[in-house]
Design a protein around this motif. Structure first.
Motif, PDB file in Angstrom:
ATOM      1  N   PHE A   1       0.725  -1.390  -0.006  1.00 56.82           N
ATOM      2  CA  PHE A   1      -0.060   0.026   0.030  1.00 56.82           C
ATOM      3  C   PHE A   1       0.996   1.308  -0.172  1.00 56.82           C
ATOM      4  CE2 PHE A   1      -2.426   3.171   2.023  1.00 56.82           C
ATOM      5  CZ  PHE A   1      -3.622   3.223   1.251  1.00 56.82           C
ATOM      6  N   GLN A   2       2.103   1.176   0.840  1.00 59.24           N
ATOM      7  CA  GLN A   2       2.734   2.433   0.896  1.00 59.24           C
ATOM      8  C   GLN A   2       3.781   2.771  -0.242  1.00 59.24           C
ATOM      9  OE1 GLN A   2       1.600   4.068   3.703  1.00 59.24           O
ATOM     10  NE2 GLN A   2       3.532   4.965   3.518  1.00 59.24           N
ATOM     11  N   ALA A   3       3.650   1.732  -1.473  1.00 56.66           N
ATOM     12  CA  ALA A   3       4.487   1.912  -2.587  1.00 56.66           C
ATOM     13  C   ALA A   3       3.452   2.692  -3.440  1.00 56.66           C
ATOM     14  CB  ALA A   3       4.376   0.587  -3.294  1.00 56.66           C
ATOM     15  N   PHE A   4       2.003   2.889  -3.271  1.00 58.85           N
ATOM     16  CA  PHE A   4       1.394   3.866  -3.928  1.00 58.85           C
ATOM     17  C   PHE A   4       1.194   5.204  -3.104  1.00 58.85           C
ATOM     18  CE2 PHE A   4       0.274  -0.235  -5.330  1.00 58.85           C
ATOM     19  CZ  PHE A   4      -0.111  -0.031  -6.906  1.00 58.85           C
ATOM     20  N   ALA A   5       1.094   5.128  -1.751  1.00 51.95           N
ATOM     21  CA  ALA A   5       0.848   6.314  -0.996  1.00 51.95           C
ATOM     22  C   ALA A   5       2.062   7.249  -0.744  1.00 51.95           C
ATOM     23  CB  ALA A   5       0.273   5.806   0.384  1.00 51.95           C
ATOM     24  N   ASP A   6       3.211   6.727  -0.784  1.00 52.18           N
ATOM     25  CA  ASP A   6       4.520   7.339  -0.207  1.00 52.18           C
ATOM     26  C   ASP A   6       5.074   7.982  -1.521  1.00 52.18           C
ATOM     27  OD1 ASP A   6       7.727   7.337   0.273  1.00 52.18           O
ATOM     28  OD2 ASP A   6       6.599   7.920   2.176  1.00 52.18           O
ATOM     29  N   PRO A   7       5.080   9.430  -1.534  1.00 49.30           N
ATOM     30  CA  PRO A   7       5.698   9.784  -2.732  1.00 49.30           C
ATOM     31  C   PRO A   7       7.183   9.364  -3.037  1.00 49.30           C
ATOM     32  CG  PRO A   7       4.639  11.472  -1.678  1.00 49.30           C
ATOM     33  CD  PRO A   7       4.773  10.329  -0.876  1.00 49.30           C
TER      34      PRO A   7
ATOM     35  N   ALA B   1       3.613  15.366  -8.624  1.00 46.20           N
ATOM     36  CA  ALA B   1       2.913  15.665  -7.671  1.00 46.20           C
ATOM     37  C   ALA B   1       1.958  14.644  -7.182  1.00 46.20           C
ATOM     38  CB  ALA B   1       2.055  17.082  -7.856  1.00 46.20           C
ATOM     39  N   LEU B   2       1.984  14.249  -5.825  1.00 44.19           N
ATOM     40  CA  LEU B   2       1.123  13.189  -5.268  1.00 44.19           C
ATOM     41  C   LEU B   2       0.265  13.599  -4.171  1.00 44.19           C
ATOM     42  CD1 LEU B   2      -0.021  10.353  -5.136  1.00 44.19           C
ATOM     43  CD2 LEU B   2       2.247   9.610  -4.062  1.00 44.19           C
ATOM     44  N   ASP B   3      -0.920  13.802  -4.366  1.00 46.57           N
ATOM     45  CA  ASP B   3      -1.762  14.100  -3.079  1.00 46.57           C
ATOM     46  C   ASP B   3      -2.725  13.124  -2.968  1.00 46.57           C
ATOM     47  OD1 ASP B   3      -3.405  15.438  -1.272  1.00 46.57           O
ATOM     48  OD2 ASP B   3      -4.409  16.810  -2.512  1.00 46.57           O
ATOM     49  N   PHE B   4      -2.090  12.010  -2.121  1.00 46.78           N
ATOM     50  CA  PHE B   4      -2.650  10.566  -2.001  1.00 46.78           C
ATOM     51  C   PHE B   4      -3.799  10.620  -0.947  1.00 46.78           C
ATOM     52  CE2 PHE B   4      -3.051   6.147  -0.610  1.00 46.78           C
ATOM     53  CZ  PHE B   4      -3.213   5.661  -1.683  1.00 46.78           C
ATOM     54  N   ARG B   5      -5.027  11.314  -1.223  1.00 47.03           N
ATOM     55  CA  ARG B   5      -6.343  11.231  -0.393  1.00 47.03           C
ATOM     56  C   ARG B   5      -7.433  11.435  -1.206  1.00 47.03           C
ATOM     57  NH1 ARG B   5      -8.438  16.074  -0.719  1.00 47.03           N
ATOM     58  NH2 ARG B   5      -7.058  17.676  -1.792  1.00 47.03           N
TER      59      ARG B   5
END
Length: 160
Positions: A33-39, A58-62
């Motif tokens: 999951f962190q591989a997608f969530a952590d920039p 840019a990654l605003d993972f929400r």
């Protein structure tokens, strides 16, 4: 590449496709999951291959957040752009997002993607399902399937 605006209207078309890919990882669900969530983690597998060079990221993972990933293939090459929106994120379970792909400003596709993470005895099973519409034969589903399969392979060395 012939740009869509340069084609006669009679040559314009849409192609629809749905596909599903599965990949097993020898890592816990939380790490996948962190591989997608952590920039920082995502940039290790999601940025393009050589000679691709990052222009914008840019990654605003929400839920409601946006993601942009744009780069150029070589010094004078084509510019590709991923522009996505996250619709649902359930930590360590699923991610649902839609995205548009463009090359040199021409829209290639618009897709809806879901990622489901399932714990297994060996680690995690990731199931990716994508529904896409491809514009004017600028890209085809087979290329997207291969690209997504390669992306899922790139996650393994980061999480395992």
């Amino acid at each position: 590449m012939t740009m869509p605006s340069e084609r006669p209207l009679t040559e314009r078309k849409l192609t629809h496709s749905t596909f599903e890919l599965e990949r097993e990882y020898k890592a816990p669900v939380a790490k996948v999951f962190q591989a997608f969530a952590d920039p920082a983690m995502k940039s290790k597998w999601f940025d393009g291959p050589e000679p691709w060079r990052l222009i914008e990221s840019a990654l605003d993972f929400r839920e409601g957040g946006r993601e942009v990933n744009e780069g150029r293939f070589g010094p004078e090459g084509l510019v590709s752009r991923f522009d996505g929106t996250y619709h649902e994120i359930v930590e360590n379970l699923r991610i649902v997002y839609s995205y548009e792909m463009r090359v040199d400003g021409a829209r290639l596709s618009v897709s809806l993607t879901s990622i489901v993470l399932t714990p297994t005895d060996a680690g995690t099973r990731l199931t990716l399902t994508e529904q896409g519409v491809y514009f004017d034969d600028l890209e085809n589903p087979e290329l997207r399937i291969e690209g997504m399969r390669e992306a899922l392979e790139m996650i393994a060395p980061i999480v395992e």
